[in-house]
Design an enzyme around this catalytic site. Structure first.
Site, PDB file in Angstrom:
ATOM      1  N   PHE A 129      55.972 143.807  -0.915  1.00 32.43           N
ATOM      2  CA  PHE A 129      54.602 144.197  -1.249  1.00 32.43           C
ATOM      3  C   PHE A 129      54.160 143.411  -2.478  1.00 32.43           C
ATOM      4  CE2 PHE A 129      51.220 146.557  -3.314  1.00 32.43           C
ATOM      5  CZ  PHE A 129      50.348 146.719  -2.261  1.00 32.43           C
ATOM      6  N   ASP A 216      58.287 138.907  -8.601  1.00 35.63           N
ATOM      7  CA  ASP A 216      57.248 139.932  -8.752  1.00 35.63           C
ATOM      8  C   ASP A 216      57.915 141.148  -9.389  1.00 35.63           C
ATOM      9  OD1 ASP A 216      55.533 142.065  -8.475  1.00 35.63           O
ATOM     10  OD2 ASP A 216      54.883 141.554  -6.439  1.00 35.63           O
ATOM     11  N   LYS A 245      51.541 147.012 -13.701  1.00 34.20           N
ATOM     12  CA  LYS A 245      51.792 148.460 -13.709  1.00 34.20           C
ATOM     13  C   LYS A 245      52.112 149.049 -15.098  1.00 34.20           C
ATOM     14  CE  LYS A 245      52.326 149.595  -8.933  1.00 34.20           C
ATOM     15  NZ  LYS A 245      52.722 148.636  -7.920  1.00 34.20           N
TER      16      LYS A 245
HETATM   17  C1  LIG Z   1      51.885 147.722  -7.093  1.00 39.86           C
HETATM   18  C2  LIG Z   1      52.449 146.389  -6.823  1.00 39.86           C
HETATM   19  C3  LIG Z   1      51.618 145.259  -6.716  1.00 39.86           C
HETATM   20  C4  LIG Z   1      50.111 145.338  -6.754  1.00 39.86           C
HETATM   21  O1  LIG Z   1      49.629 145.779  -7.990  1.00 39.86           O
HETATM   22  P1  LIG Z   1      48.086 146.208  -8.121  1.00 39.86           P
HETATM   23  O2  LIG Z   1      47.932 146.474  -9.592  1.00 39.86           O
HETATM   24  O3  LIG Z   1      47.886 147.405  -7.264  1.00 39.86           O
HETATM   25  O4  LIG Z   1      47.261 145.061  -7.664  1.00 39.86           O
HETATM   26  C5  LIG Z   1      52.228 144.038  -6.536  1.00 39.86           C
HETATM   27  N1  LIG Z   1      53.554 143.916  -6.460  1.00 39.86           N
HETATM   28  C6  LIG Z   1      54.382 144.973  -6.545  1.00 39.86           C
HETATM   29  C7  LIG Z   1      55.865 144.783  -6.467  1.00 39.86           C
HETATM   30  C8  LIG Z   1      53.861 146.261  -6.714  1.00 39.86           C
HETATM   31  O5  LIG Z   1      54.679 147.308  -6.774  1.00 39.86           O
END
Ligand SMILES: *Cc1c(COP(=O)(O)O)cnc(C)c1O
Length: 389
Positions: A129, A216, A245
């Protein structure tokens, strides 16, 4: 109150919160809830953290925004702090995880074009994701996120998570790969832990082929796994790290960090963001880093061990549980069957948690839990799971 004026993009639970303190939220009826989700790994210092609250209030009274047309000393300071902590060289600031990943994807493509590639391609993982913008949903390995938004972007090739051989085969078949983009632990994918040595093996592959290793860490970063960044459990350094986050405890921010040859790829006019790294967000992130570096991320390690072993003990012999896994305060309990009612049952019992991939109970509690709160969480979760049919 009605939500009729909202686009119906979320399946919201019928509760609204009025205030919070530490690991606790209070709803509009005055009921208290144990927050084991932290707004999806965002409020790692808990709600209404005094240090962050003071920093935000002070900054709001001083200067909120000027744009990136001018120098922003707090942004420069934050960039230095993050680069130092992550062993990176340079930072770009946006406002969300998706934007941080967009910056990484653009960086990788530009890196490819500078090498003369016409179709620079990024290796991404099944179950990944990376966000909801067009590039990041294309990188995401979940058809539900992509369906209806075709045409997707070109320039991505997918491998199963944890499978080094599959990436090696891609290296043999694909001419214009420029980078790997992946989560060190998959969050939305169900708290999926890669096999030992995976990051190291991918680092070696990246070095052999001059690809960028882009991690990420939007969910795994900000101290959640027991190190400030999850790759710091290993011996490797990535070329690019994305953070969002939990890094400003709830104030929107996204950061793309880069090192070495990746650090100077994006130049004047290549990328931008009106809000990115503004004084308010930078002040919140600096205050969050102060708390995280003051022993809190190490605390995530011991709290995680305490909660996981508590759950193992409390759920021993339960045929509802397949596996309890995770690192630090990123904890997944894989159930043997989907539990569609569990989130609601938890809410009714005064507990906020999440279920991902239909049958992985996901706990992302704050790093400020006391031992007694951690034990309380174990008891609450085990009671709920034991009561499943
Ligand atoms: C939540 C998340 C995203 C997206 O972040 P947003 O602030 O909602 O755009 C991207 N990568 C990972 C691993 C995430 O957990």
């Amino acid at each position: 109150m009605t939500d009729a004026a909202l686009m119906q993009t979320y399946g919201r639970l019928p509760v609204a919160f009025e205030r919070g303190e530490g690991a606790w939220l209070v709803d509009t009826e005055g009921r208290r809830y144990f927050d084991a989700l932290c707004g999806i790994a965002v409020c790692g210092l808990g709600h209404a953290h005094p240090g962050v609250a003071d920093a935000v209030a002070h900054q709001a009274r001083t200067l909120v925004h000027t744009s990136n047309l001018y120098r922003i000393p707090l942004q420069e300071k934050l960039a230095e702090r993050l680069c130092h902590a992550a062993s990176m060289d340079k930072a770009f600031f946006g406002n969300s995880g998706a934007e941080a990943n967009e910056a990484a994807i653009k960086l990788a493509r530009l890196y490819g074009h500078k090498r003369g590639y016409k179709q620079p391609t990024i290796v991404v993982m099944e179950g990944a994701f990376h966000g909801r913008t067009m590039a990041t949903l294309t990188a995401t390995g979940n058809r539900k996120v992509q369906a209806g938004f075709e045409p997707l972007l070109k320039g991505f090739v997918r491998a199963p998570f944890g499978d080094v051989e599959a990436v090696r085969r891609i290296a043999g078949n694909q001419q214009e790969v420029v980078a790997i983009l992946m989560e060190p632990i998959q969050g939305e994918g169900g708290i999926q832990m890669p096999p030992g040595g995976y990051l190291e093996a991918l680092r070696t592959l990246c070095d052999e082929h001059e690809w960028l290793l882009m991690l990420d860490e939007v969910q795994t970063g900000s101290g959640r796994t027991g190190r400030l960044f999850a790759y710091q459990h290993s011996s490797i350094l990535p070329d690019v790290v994305t953070v969002a986050k939990g890094i400003a405890n709830g104030v929107p921010i996204g950061v793309c960090l880069a090192r070495g040859k990746a650090a100077d790829v994006l130049g004047p006019g290549n990328h931008g963001s009106t809000f990115g790294g503004n004084p308010l967000a930078a002040a919140a992130a600096l205050a969050t880093l102060d708390a995280l570096e003051d022993g809190l991320y190490a605390r995530a390690d011991s709290l995680g061990t305490r909660i996981r072993s508590g759950l193992e003990e409390a759920l021993a012999g339960s045929n509802q549980v397949v596996e309890i896994r995770g690192r630090g305060l990123m904890i997944g309990i894989e159930l043997s069957a989907p539990a569609p009612g569990l989130v609601r049952q938890a809410l009714d019992s005064g507990l906020l948690l999440n279920v991902t991939q239909e049958r992985v109970v996901r706990l992302l509690p704050p790093l400020i839990l006391t031992d007694a709160e951690a034990d309380d969480l174990v008891h609450r979760v085990a009671t709920l799971i034991r009561a499943l049919p």
